[in-house]
Design a protein around this motif. Structure first.
Motif, PDB file in Angstrom:
ATOM      1  N   ASN A 180       0.787  -1.230   0.000  1.00 34.21           N
ATOM      2  CA  ASN A 180       0.000   0.000   0.000  1.00 34.21           C
ATOM      3  C   ASN A 180       0.824   1.287   0.000  1.00 34.21           C
ATOM      4  N   PRO A 181       1.834   1.449   0.871  1.00 31.88           N
ATOM      5  CA  PRO A 181       2.555   2.722   0.885  1.00 31.88           C
ATOM      6  C   PRO A 181       3.263   3.045  -0.426  1.00 31.88           C
ATOM      7  N   VAL A 182       3.893   2.046  -1.047  1.00 33.66           N
ATOM      8  CA  VAL A 182       4.612   2.340  -2.284  1.00 33.66           C
ATOM      9  C   VAL A 182       3.642   2.623  -3.425  1.00 33.66           C
ATOM     10  N   MET A 183       2.490   1.947  -3.448  1.00 38.37           N
ATOM     11  CA  MET A 183       1.504   2.230  -4.495  1.00 38.37           C
ATOM     12  C   MET A 183       0.943   3.639  -4.364  1.00 38.37           C
ATOM     13  N   ALA A 184       0.865   4.132  -3.138  1.00 39.83           N
ATOM     14  CA  ALA A 184       0.363   5.495  -2.926  1.00 39.83           C
ATOM     15  C   ALA A 184       1.270   6.543  -3.556  1.00 39.83           C
ATOM     16  N   THR A 185       2.524   6.210  -3.807  1.00 37.71           N
ATOM     17  CA  THR A 185       3.450   7.169  -4.419  1.00 37.71           C
ATOM     18  C   THR A 185       3.460   7.083  -5.941  1.00 37.71           C
ATOM     19  N   ALA A 186       2.808   6.050  -6.502  1.00 37.60           N
ATOM     20  CA  ALA A 186       3.008   5.743  -7.918  1.00 37.60           C
ATOM     21  C   ALA A 186       1.750   5.882  -8.757  1.00 37.60           C
ATOM     22  N   ALA A 187       0.796   6.696  -8.320  1.00 40.87           N
ATOM     23  CA  ALA A 187      -0.442   6.879  -9.087  1.00 40.87           C
ATOM     24  C   ALA A 187      -0.842   8.347  -9.101  1.00 40.87           C
ATOM     25  N   GLU A 206       5.380   9.195  14.071  1.00 40.54           N
ATOM     26  CA  GLU A 206       6.187   8.018  13.764  1.00 40.54           C
ATOM     27  C   GLU A 206       5.339   6.833  13.289  1.00 40.54           C
ATOM     28  N   HIS A 207       4.012   6.940  13.374  1.00 45.25           N
ATOM     29  CA  HIS A 207       3.131   5.877  12.920  1.00 45.25           C
ATOM     30  C   HIS A 207       2.486   6.181  11.569  1.00 45.25           C
ATOM     31  N   VAL A 208       2.810   7.324  10.997  1.00 45.95           N
ATOM     32  CA  VAL A 208       2.273   7.667   9.678  1.00 45.95           C
ATOM     33  C   VAL A 208       3.015   6.857   8.623  1.00 45.95           C
ATOM     34  N   GLY A 209       2.300   5.945   7.955  1.00 43.06           N
ATOM     35  CA  GLY A 209       2.911   5.114   6.916  1.00 43.06           C
ATOM     36  C   GLY A 209       2.851   5.743   5.549  1.00 43.06           C
ATOM     37  N   THR A 210       1.827   6.563   5.304  1.00 45.66           N
ATOM     38  CA  THR A 210       1.705   7.332   4.059  1.00 45.66           C
ATOM     39  C   THR A 210       1.314   8.748   4.417  1.00 45.66           C
ATOM     40  N   PRO A 211       2.151   9.731   4.095  1.00 43.50           N
ATOM     41  CA  PRO A 211       1.812  11.123   4.390  1.00 43.50           C
ATOM     42  C   PRO A 211       0.641  11.607   3.546  1.00 43.50           C
ATOM     43  N   ALA A 212      -0.088  12.581   4.060  1.00 43.24           N
ATOM     44  CA  ALA A 212      -1.262  13.122   3.380  1.00 43.24           C
ATOM     45  C   ALA A 212      -0.942  13.676   2.000  1.00 43.24           C
ATOM     46  N   LEU A 213       0.307  14.056   1.782  1.00 40.02           N
ATOM     47  CA  LEU A 213       0.728  14.583   0.483  1.00 40.02           C
ATOM     48  C   LEU A 213       0.331  13.669  -0.668  1.00 40.02           C
ATOM     49  N   TYR A 214       0.329  12.350  -0.418  1.00 36.17           N
ATOM     50  CA  TYR A 214       0.071  11.387  -1.486  1.00 36.17           C
ATOM     51  C   TYR A 214      -1.396  11.002  -1.616  1.00 36.17           C
ATOM     52  N   VAL A 215      -2.226  11.373  -0.668  1.00 40.45           N
ATOM     53  CA  VAL A 215      -3.585  10.839  -0.605  1.00 40.45           C
ATOM     54  C   VAL A 215      -4.596  11.884  -1.077  1.00 40.45           C
ATOM     55  N   ASP A 216      -5.431  11.501  -2.035  1.00 43.10           N
ATOM     56  CA  ASP A 216      -6.417  12.423  -2.593  1.00 43.10           C
ATOM     57  C   ASP A 216      -7.812  12.228  -1.996  1.00 43.10           C
ATOM     58  N   ARG A 217      -8.187  10.972  -1.743  1.00 44.26           N
ATOM     59  CA  ARG A 217      -9.526  10.678  -1.267  1.00 44.26           C
ATOM     60  C   ARG A 217      -9.458   9.608  -0.172  1.00 44.26           C
ATOM     61  N   ILE A 218     -10.318   9.742   0.818  1.00 45.38           N
ATOM     62  CA  ILE A 218     -10.444   8.710   1.839  1.00 45.38           C
ATOM     63  C   ILE A 218     -11.920   8.391   2.052  1.00 45.38           C
ATOM     64  N   VAL A 219     -12.178   7.150   2.383  1.00 44.69           N
ATOM     65  CA  VAL A 219     -13.553   6.723   2.647  1.00 44.69           C
ATOM     66  C   VAL A 219     -13.519   5.714   3.789  1.00 44.69           C
ATOM     67  N   GLN A 220     -14.385   5.897   4.752  1.00 47.92           N
ATOM     68  CA  GLN A 220     -14.442   5.001   5.905  1.00 47.92           C
ATOM     69  C   GLN A 220     -15.403   3.860   5.604  1.00 47.92           C
ATOM     70  N   CYS A 221     -14.925   2.627   5.809  1.00 45.24           N
ATOM     71  CA  CYS A 221     -15.732   1.443   5.507  1.00 45.24           C
ATOM     72  C   CYS A 221     -15.517   0.381   6.577  1.00 45.24           C
ATOM     73  N   GLU A 222     -16.535  -0.425   6.804  1.00 47.95           N
ATOM     74  CA  GLU A 222     -16.373  -1.603   7.628  1.00 47.95           C
ATOM     75  C   GLU A 222     -15.527  -2.629   6.855  1.00 47.95           C
ATOM     76  N   PRO A 223     -14.543  -3.240   7.513  1.00 49.66           N
ATOM     77  CA  PRO A 223     -13.723  -4.237   6.801  1.00 49.66           C
ATOM     78  C   PRO A 223     -14.561  -5.431   6.364  1.00 49.66           C
ATOM     79  N   ILE A 224     -14.186  -6.014   5.227  1.00 51.75           N
ATOM     80  CA  ILE A 224     -14.861  -7.181   4.697  1.00 51.75           C
ATOM     81  C   ILE A 224     -13.996  -8.413   4.946  1.00 51.75           C
ATOM     82  N   ALA A 225     -14.578  -9.409   5.580  1.00 49.44           N
ATOM     83  CA  ALA A 225     -13.859 -10.670   5.801  1.00 49.44           C
ATOM     84  C   ALA A 225     -13.917 -11.483   4.518  1.00 49.44           C
ATOM     85  N   VAL A 226     -12.742 -11.821   3.973  1.00 50.31           N
ATOM     86  CA  VAL A 226     -12.665 -12.570   2.729  1.00 50.31           C
ATOM     87  C   VAL A 226     -12.265 -14.003   3.033  1.00 50.31           C
ATOM     88  N   ARG A 227     -13.049 -14.939   2.559  1.00 50.22           N
ATOM     89  CA  ARG A 227     -12.750 -16.360   2.771  1.00 50.22           C
ATOM     90  C   ARG A 227     -11.826 -16.854   1.677  1.00 50.22           C
TER      91      ARG A 227
END
Length: 230
Positions: A180-187, A206-227
């Motif tokens: 996820n972090p590296v893909m956030a820099t490459a789009a 120190e817990h920020v894995g991707t700075p806001a500079l790279y992020v355009d949109r955010i959406v809050q969702c309940e996680p989906i359990a994938v079997r």
């Protein structure tokens, strides 16, 4: 620039264009933006190229094959060696209805990193003398042969994080960090699915894995359990 908070994943992906190259974070089911993938399926965009570590292995990316939305996949794992049920992607691939470019995992992440860093490519010995070399430039440096791998950039990145603040800074949890972090820099457009949105300052620096500079949109969702049936 402050990231825009969207009310639903469907709204967040609604203006993705047909023919786009989509970077999709995650490793098997860890850190996979499942809600965004399903929203992309509902949106109906077609002729897409998906770039991901895997397809049809504990992820929902395979759902995009149901209505043949994918024209091409660039991945490390896509075809089962033996046993198990064929994924939709595998069935389409064997029928010649979708293209596949297999990329060694280390090469995939380096190509993405090169795109994010503005590099012209990376040199690797992985794939020399195999079909991975076909159509690629081989360079000789100090008596050693190297394969030149070009940067891999997307029009859109769909990524998954644990938390975001309202500026767009992202915090990952354990193995959910993966691609996820590296893909956030490459789009050109980065859309992050998160489980919680907090106020600025609530995520320690120190817990920020991707700075806001790279992020355009955010959406809050309940996680989906994938079997995953193996």
């Amino acid at each position: 620039m402050i990231a825009v908070v969207f009310d639903s994943p469907d709204d967040a992906v609604s203006d993705i264009c047909d023919g786009s190259t989509i970077l999709v974070g995650g490793f098997v089911s860890a850190g996979t933006p499942s809600n965004l993938i399903l929203a992309l399926k509902r949106s109906g965009q077609t002729n897409l190229t998906a770039v991901a570590n895997n397809i049809g292995l504990g992820d929902l990316l395979d759902e995009l094959c149901e209505d043949r939305q994918l024209a091409r996949v660039i991945a490390t794992f896509a075809i089962r060696a033996s046993g198990g049920r064929n994924s939709r992607f595998e069935s389409l691939y064997r029928a010649g209805e979708v293209e596949l470019e297999l990329v060694p995992q280390g090469t995939l992440i380096e190509r993405l990193r090169a795109a994010g860093a503005g590099l012209g490519g990376v040199l690797t010995r992985t794939g020399l003398g195999t079909m991975m070399q076909d159509g690629k430039q081989v360079l000789e440096l100090d008596g050693e042969r190297w394969l030149l791998e070009r940067p891999l950039r997307g029009h859109v990145a769909l990524i998954k994080a644990w938390r975001a603040d309202r500026l767009g800074n992202l915090q990952y949890r354990l193995a959910g960090r993966n691609f996820n972090p590296v893909m956030a820099t490459a789009a050109d457009l980065v859309i992050a699915e998160v489980e919680e949105i907090v106020e600025p300052g609530e995520i320690p620096v120190e817990h920020v894995g991707t700075p806001a500079l790279y992020v355009d949109r955010i959406v809050q969702c309940e996680p989906i359990a994938v079997r995953w049936d193996g």
